[in-house]
Motif scaffolding. Structure first.
Motif, PDB file in Angstrom:
ATOM      1  N   GLU A 269     -48.630  81.934  14.140  1.00  0.00           N
ATOM      2  CA  GLU A 269     -47.260  82.338  14.449  1.00  0.00           C
ATOM      3  C   GLU A 269     -46.879  83.495  13.532  1.00  0.00           C
ATOM      4  OE1 GLU A 269     -44.205  79.269  15.713  1.00  0.00           O
ATOM      5  OE2 GLU A 269     -43.602  79.787  13.676  1.00  0.00           O
ATOM      6  N   ILE A 270     -46.430  84.581  14.100  1.00  0.00           N
ATOM      7  CA  ILE A 270     -46.023  85.747  13.317  1.00  0.00           C
ATOM      8  C   ILE A 270     -44.524  85.937  13.489  1.00  0.00           C
ATOM      9  CG2 ILE A 270     -46.298  88.233  12.988  1.00  0.00           C
ATOM     10  CD1 ILE A 270     -49.087  87.910  14.320  1.00  0.00           C
ATOM     11  N   THR A 271     -43.820  85.920  12.370  1.00  0.00           N
ATOM     12  CA  THR A 271     -42.376  86.158  12.432  1.00  0.00           C
ATOM     13  C   THR A 271     -42.130  87.657  12.427  1.00  0.00           C
ATOM     14  OG1 THR A 271     -41.924  84.092  11.286  1.00  0.00           O
ATOM     15  CG2 THR A 271     -40.173  85.727  11.285  1.00  0.00           C
ATOM     16  N   ILE A 272     -41.385  88.117  13.398  1.00  0.00           N
ATOM     17  CA  ILE A 272     -41.154  89.558  13.535  1.00  0.00           C
ATOM     18  C   ILE A 272     -39.758  89.965  13.086  1.00  0.00           C
ATOM     19  CG2 ILE A 272     -42.858  89.988  15.343  1.00  0.00           C
ATOM     20  CD1 ILE A 272     -40.517  89.699  17.343  1.00  0.00           C
ATOM     21  N   ALA A 273     -38.856  89.015  13.018  1.00  0.00           N
ATOM     22  CA  ALA A 273     -37.493  89.344  12.563  1.00  0.00           C
ATOM     23  C   ALA A 273     -36.766  88.053  12.254  1.00  0.00           C
ATOM     24  CB  ALA A 273     -36.741  90.119  13.638  1.00  0.00           C
ATOM     25  N   THR A 274     -35.779  88.154  11.386  1.00  0.00           N
ATOM     26  CA  THR A 274     -34.881  87.033  11.165  1.00  0.00           C
ATOM     27  C   THR A 274     -33.453  87.516  11.368  1.00  0.00           C
ATOM     28  OG1 THR A 274     -34.933  87.501   8.796  1.00  0.00           O
ATOM     29  CG2 THR A 274     -36.330  85.713   9.567  1.00  0.00           C
ATOM     30  N   VAL A 275     -32.613  86.606  11.786  1.00  0.00           N
ATOM     31  CA  VAL A 275     -31.182  86.913  11.868  1.00  0.00           C
ATOM     32  C   VAL A 275     -30.448  85.901  11.008  1.00  0.00           C
ATOM     33  CG1 VAL A 275     -31.196  88.074  14.108  1.00  0.00           C
ATOM     34  CG2 VAL A 275     -31.062  85.596  14.018  1.00  0.00           C
ATOM     35  N   THR A 276     -29.319  86.324  10.494  1.00  0.00           N
ATOM     36  CA  THR A 276     -28.621  85.476   9.532  1.00  0.00           C
ATOM     37  C   THR A 276     -27.114  85.605   9.720  1.00  0.00           C
ATOM     38  OG1 THR A 276     -28.494  84.940   7.178  1.00  0.00           O
ATOM     39  CG2 THR A 276     -28.766  87.260   7.727  1.00  0.00           C
ATOM     40  N   ASP A 277     -26.365  85.172   8.685  1.00  0.00           N
ATOM     41  CA  ASP A 277     -24.901  85.130   8.785  1.00  0.00           C
ATOM     42  C   ASP A 277     -24.363  86.446   9.345  1.00  0.00           C
ATOM     43  OD1 ASP A 277     -25.935  83.297   6.996  1.00  0.00           O
ATOM     44  OD2 ASP A 277     -24.274  83.406   5.607  1.00  0.00           O
ATOM     45  N   GLY A 278     -23.509  86.350  10.332  1.00  0.00           N
ATOM     46  CA  GLY A 278     -22.878  87.555  10.863  1.00  0.00           C
ATOM     47  C   GLY A 278     -23.669  88.261  11.938  1.00  0.00           C
ATOM     48  N   ASP A 279     -24.875  87.759  12.238  1.00  0.00           N
ATOM     49  CA  ASP A 279     -25.691  88.383  13.283  1.00  0.00           C
ATOM     50  C   ASP A 279     -25.484  87.668  14.623  1.00  0.00           C
ATOM     51  OD1 ASP A 279     -26.912  90.310  11.686  1.00  0.00           O
ATOM     52  OD2 ASP A 279     -28.520  88.960  11.054  1.00  0.00           O
ATOM     53  N   VAL A 280     -26.047  88.286  15.654  1.00  0.00           N
ATOM     54  CA  VAL A 280     -26.054  87.695  16.987  1.00  0.00           C
ATOM     55  C   VAL A 280     -27.508  87.562  17.411  1.00  0.00           C
ATOM     56  CG1 VAL A 280     -25.601  88.281  19.398  1.00  0.00           C
ATOM     57  CG2 VAL A 280     -23.761  88.425  17.722  1.00  0.00           C
ATOM     58  N   LEU A 281     -27.832  86.464  18.047  1.00  0.00           N
ATOM     59  CA  LEU A 281     -29.217  86.195  18.448  1.00  0.00           C
ATOM     60  C   LEU A 281     -29.308  86.104  19.970  1.00  0.00           C
ATOM     61  CD1 LEU A 281     -32.160  85.229  17.844  1.00  0.00           C
ATOM     62  CD2 LEU A 281     -31.232  82.910  17.709  1.00  0.00           C
ATOM     63  N   GLY A 282     -30.135  86.968  20.552  1.00  0.00           N
ATOM     64  CA  GLY A 282     -30.460  86.838  21.968  1.00  0.00           C
ATOM     65  C   GLY A 282     -29.700  87.781  22.874  1.00  0.00           C
ATOM     66  N   TRP A 283     -30.475  88.540  23.684  1.00  0.00           N
ATOM     67  CA  TRP A 283     -29.834  89.329  24.738  1.00  0.00           C
ATOM     68  C   TRP A 283     -30.573  89.177  26.067  1.00  0.00           C
ATOM     69  CZ3 TRP A 283     -30.742  93.238  20.503  1.00  0.00           C
ATOM     70  CH2 TRP A 283     -32.054  93.681  20.483  1.00  0.00           C
ATOM     71  N   SER A 284     -31.518  88.269  26.116  1.00  0.00           N
ATOM     72  CA  SER A 284     -32.260  88.067  27.364  1.00  0.00           C
ATOM     73  C   SER A 284     -31.389  87.422  28.440  1.00  0.00           C
ATOM     74  CB  SER A 284     -33.493  87.189  27.115  1.00  0.00           C
ATOM     75  OG  SER A 284     -34.393  87.840  26.242  1.00  0.00           O
ATOM     76  N   TRP A 285     -30.274  86.837  28.067  1.00  0.00           N
ATOM     77  CA  TRP A 285     -29.351  86.254  29.029  1.00  0.00           C
ATOM     78  C   TRP A 285     -28.679  87.349  29.882  1.00  0.00           C
ATOM     79  CZ3 TRP A 285     -24.126  87.541  28.968  1.00  0.00           C
ATOM     80  CH2 TRP A 285     -23.734  88.325  27.867  1.00  0.00           C
ATOM     81  N   LEU A 286     -28.793  88.606  29.419  1.00  0.00           N
ATOM     82  CA  LEU A 286     -28.085  89.696  30.084  1.00  0.00           C
ATOM     83  C   LEU A 286     -28.801  90.185  31.338  1.00  0.00           C
ATOM     84  CD1 LEU A 286     -26.920  91.950  27.108  1.00  0.00           C
ATOM     85  CD2 LEU A 286     -25.484  91.162  28.990  1.00  0.00           C
ATOM     86  N   PHE A 287     -30.126  90.099  31.342  1.00  0.00           N
ATOM     87  CA  PHE A 287     -30.891  90.777  32.395  1.00  0.00           C
ATOM     88  C   PHE A 287     -31.866  89.805  33.065  1.00  0.00           C
ATOM     89  CE2 PHE A 287     -30.184  93.699  28.789  1.00  0.00           C
ATOM     90  CZ  PHE A 287     -29.284  94.561  29.404  1.00  0.00           C
ATOM     91  N   PRO A 288     -32.024  89.918  34.389  1.00  0.00           N
ATOM     92  CA  PRO A 288     -33.053  89.109  35.049  1.00  0.00           C
ATOM     93  C   PRO A 288     -34.416  89.419  34.440  1.00  0.00           C
ATOM     94  CG  PRO A 288     -31.652  90.252  36.654  1.00  0.00           C
ATOM     95  CD  PRO A 288     -31.312  90.799  35.307  1.00  0.00           C
ATOM     96  N   PRO A 289     -35.320  88.508  34.349  1.00  0.00           N
ATOM     97  CA  PRO A 289     -35.264  87.150  34.946  1.00  0.00           C
ATOM     98  C   PRO A 289     -34.625  86.106  34.025  1.00  0.00           C
ATOM     99  CG  PRO A 289     -37.425  87.526  34.017  1.00  0.00           C
ATOM    100  CD  PRO A 289     -36.645  88.787  33.754  1.00  0.00           C
ATOM    101  N   TYR A 290     -33.876  86.546  33.009  1.00  0.00           N
ATOM    102  CA  TYR A 290     -33.193  85.604  32.109  1.00  0.00           C
ATOM    103  C   TYR A 290     -34.176  84.621  31.463  1.00  0.00           C
ATOM    104  CZ  TYR A 290     -29.400  87.393  35.058  1.00  0.00           C
ATOM    105  OH  TYR A 290     -28.556  88.201  35.773  1.00  0.00           O
ATOM    106  N   ARG A 291     -35.200  85.174  30.855  1.00  0.00           N
ATOM    107  CA  ARG A 291     -36.193  84.358  30.139  1.00  0.00           C
ATOM    108  C   ARG A 291     -36.309  84.873  28.705  1.00  0.00           C
ATOM    109  NH1 ARG A 291     -37.473  79.831  32.972  1.00  0.00           N
ATOM    110  NH2 ARG A 291     -37.260  80.351  35.162  1.00  0.00           N
ATOM    111  N   TRP A 292     -36.487  83.944  27.739  1.00  0.00           N
ATOM    112  CA  TRP A 292     -36.683  84.370  26.348  1.00  0.00           C
ATOM    113  C   TRP A 292     -38.045  85.007  26.181  1.00  0.00           C
ATOM    114  CZ3 TRP A 292     -32.281  84.694  24.274  1.00  0.00           C
ATOM    115  CH2 TRP A 292     -31.304  83.724  24.412  1.00  0.00           C
ATOM    116  N   HIS A 293     -38.117  86.040  25.381  1.00  0.00           N
ATOM    117  CA  HIS A 293     -39.381  86.739  25.155  1.00  0.00           C
ATOM    118  C   HIS A 293     -40.077  86.289  23.868  1.00  0.00           C
ATOM    119  CE1 HIS A 293     -37.366  89.401  28.035  1.00  0.00           C
ATOM    120  NE2 HIS A 293     -38.589  89.686  28.423  1.00  0.00           N
ATOM    121  N   PHE A 294     -39.360  85.579  23.020  1.00  0.00           N
ATOM    122  CA  PHE A 294     -39.936  85.123  21.750  1.00  0.00           C
ATOM    123  C   PHE A 294     -39.502  83.679  21.495  1.00  0.00           C
ATOM    124  CE2 PHE A 294     -39.252  89.735  21.205  1.00  0.00           C
ATOM    125  CZ  PHE A 294     -40.564  90.122  20.986  1.00  0.00           C
TER     126      PHE A 294
END
Lengths: 164, 286
Positions: A72-97
């Protein structure tokens, strides 16, 4: 006395929504719910339906991808004040990670289908929301490009040493 | 002959081009390709360095390279340098053992302006081996902690295995009067810290930019983006100090190898404020 903040108050305090009109916050808050993740807990998995995005109040979530030997390779972290996820915006609405909490994490989860419907009904709300996601996307893209430069690799000598 | 440098101390009574023999008294492996050398004068000692200054280290028969002081010793004659093996001379320096002797010239250049930061918040931003030249700043601040308000140290590295001075980072964290944030470009399972570029931590570091001073060191591209993020955060350009990396050869402003526009980095630098540099960092091939 325990003070419980409403979803709307939590969103109003979050930098991602700074400057949004009260009416927008009211609409968006209607799609939200509080969520909490313990360290190691899966937030979402690659390939699953992307039905929400997460407004992080505190904690840390790691975005990761499986390597060729299932490492498993971690490519980014998000923390306080961040927003996580934009795959909900565009079809096919699937998570990429994959996304796992790496610390006790509190967030507001906003339902993607609910928000898309509201944006379709109120184009001005949709525009203001898309502006924020576009800025976020640009920022993440710039950060990713810097990571790709591998600035600390051997081709960059670090400091003070310029030798060939 | 006594030659005055841009620092407040005399460089040497021998002349700045004459190396002085120093003996390796301790050697530590920091990373797979990076060693720290603790050296002491064999005879006459050079002046001790100020944080941010560099010295020229000479591996006899091979060559000479400019290396920052990674720790400033109080004792006259002792010095500490952290060296990454990237070429013939640095490979030779990294292969040294206790008792070996090298030649040293210096210290040279203008270091970090620490007094200007007193009374305000401080942010130290370090990337990769750039932690070595700013470690003396952090240690000087922590030695006089009461003179500063909030202190944050932001460190970026390629991966968890490439983190320099991990023991120091842990010790600083354990004090509770300094915020230490570490991020890496990528990590495998088991790393529970941040992953991302060090500049992404600047917007959320809890300091007051109106009173704050920043000390930034790392690859030049990283410093450019860090300076931009600090300016966006509200830092004054004259309160952002960066340490530049250039090809120093003579180290006394004669040969011109380290020239950056109107300035010689070995003499007027390596530490500059972003205000003093103006747009020089944005000029290609300069």
């Amino acid at each position: 006395m325990t003070v419980t903040s409403s979803i709307r108050d939590l969103l109003a305090e979050h930098p991602f929504f700074a400057g949004l009109p009260d009416a927008d916050l009211d609409l968006i808050a209607g799609c939200g719910r509080n969520v909490h993740f313990h360290p190691g807990q899966l937030v979402f998995a690659e390939g699953e339906a992307a039905d929400a995005f997460f407004v992080l109040r505190r904690g840390r979530v790691a975005l990761s991808v499986h390597g060729p030997q299932s490492d498993e390779i971690t490519i980014a972290t998000v923390t306080d004040g961040d927003v996580l996820g934009w795959s909900w915006l565009f079809p096919p609405y699937r998570w990429h990670f994959d996304a796992h909490a790496t610390a006790e994490t509190s967030a507001v989860a906003l339902d993607g289908a609910c928000l898309r419907d509201k944006c379709d009904e109120d184009a001005a709300l949709g525009y203001r929301l898309m502006q924020r996601f576009a800025r976020l996307t640009q920022q993440r893209l710039q950060e990713t490009r810097l990571q790709l430069l591998d600035l600390y690799g051997r081709e960059h000598h670090g400091h003070r040493i310029v030798e060939h | 002959m006594v030659i005055a440098s841009s620092s407040t101390e005399e460089v040497t009574t021998r002349g700045p081009m004459v190396p002085v023999p120093y003996r390796v008294v301790a050697q530590r492996t920091e990373l797979v390709d990076t060693q720290t050398l603790v050296i002491e004068a064999v005879g006459e000692a050079l002046p001790h360095a100020a944080p941010g200054q560099f010295s020229m280290l000479w591996a006899f028969g091979i060559g000479e390279v400019p290396i920052s002081h990674s720790r400033v010793h109080g004792a006259r004659g002792a010095a500490e340098h952290t060296v990454r093996a990237v070429g013939a001379t640095t490979r030779a320096l990294c292969a040294l053992a206790e008792g070996d002797v090298i030649g040293v010239r210096g210290p040279f250049g203008r270091g970090w302006d620490l007094p200007v930061a007193e009374g305000g918040d401080v942010v130290v931003v370090a990337g990769g081996l750039g932690l070595a030249p700013v470690r003396p700043v952090v240690e000087a601040i922590l030695a006089r902690r009461e003179r500063f308000e909030r202190v944050a140290v932001l460190v970026g590295a390629r991966s968890p295995d490439d983190l320099l001075f991990a023991d120091d980072l842990s010790a600083w964290r354990a004090r509770f009067d300094v915020e230490v944030e570490v991020t890496v470009d990528h990590a495998r399972a088991g790393w529970h810290g941040d992953v991302g570029v060090v500049t992404s931590m600047i917007p959320r570091v809890p300091i007051d930019p109106r009173s704050a001073t920043a000390f930034v060191c790392g690859p030049e591209i990283m410093m450019r983006f860090a300076a931009a993020a600090l300016v966006d955060r509200g830092f004054a350009r004259q309160r952002i100090q960066v340490s530049l990396e250039r090809n120093m050869v003579c180290a006394v402003g004669h040969c011109g190898h380290c020239q950056l526009g109107p300035t010689f980095v070995c003499r007027e630098g390596p530490v500059y404020t972003v205000a003093a540099l103006g747009s020089l960092l944005d000029v290609r091939s300069l």
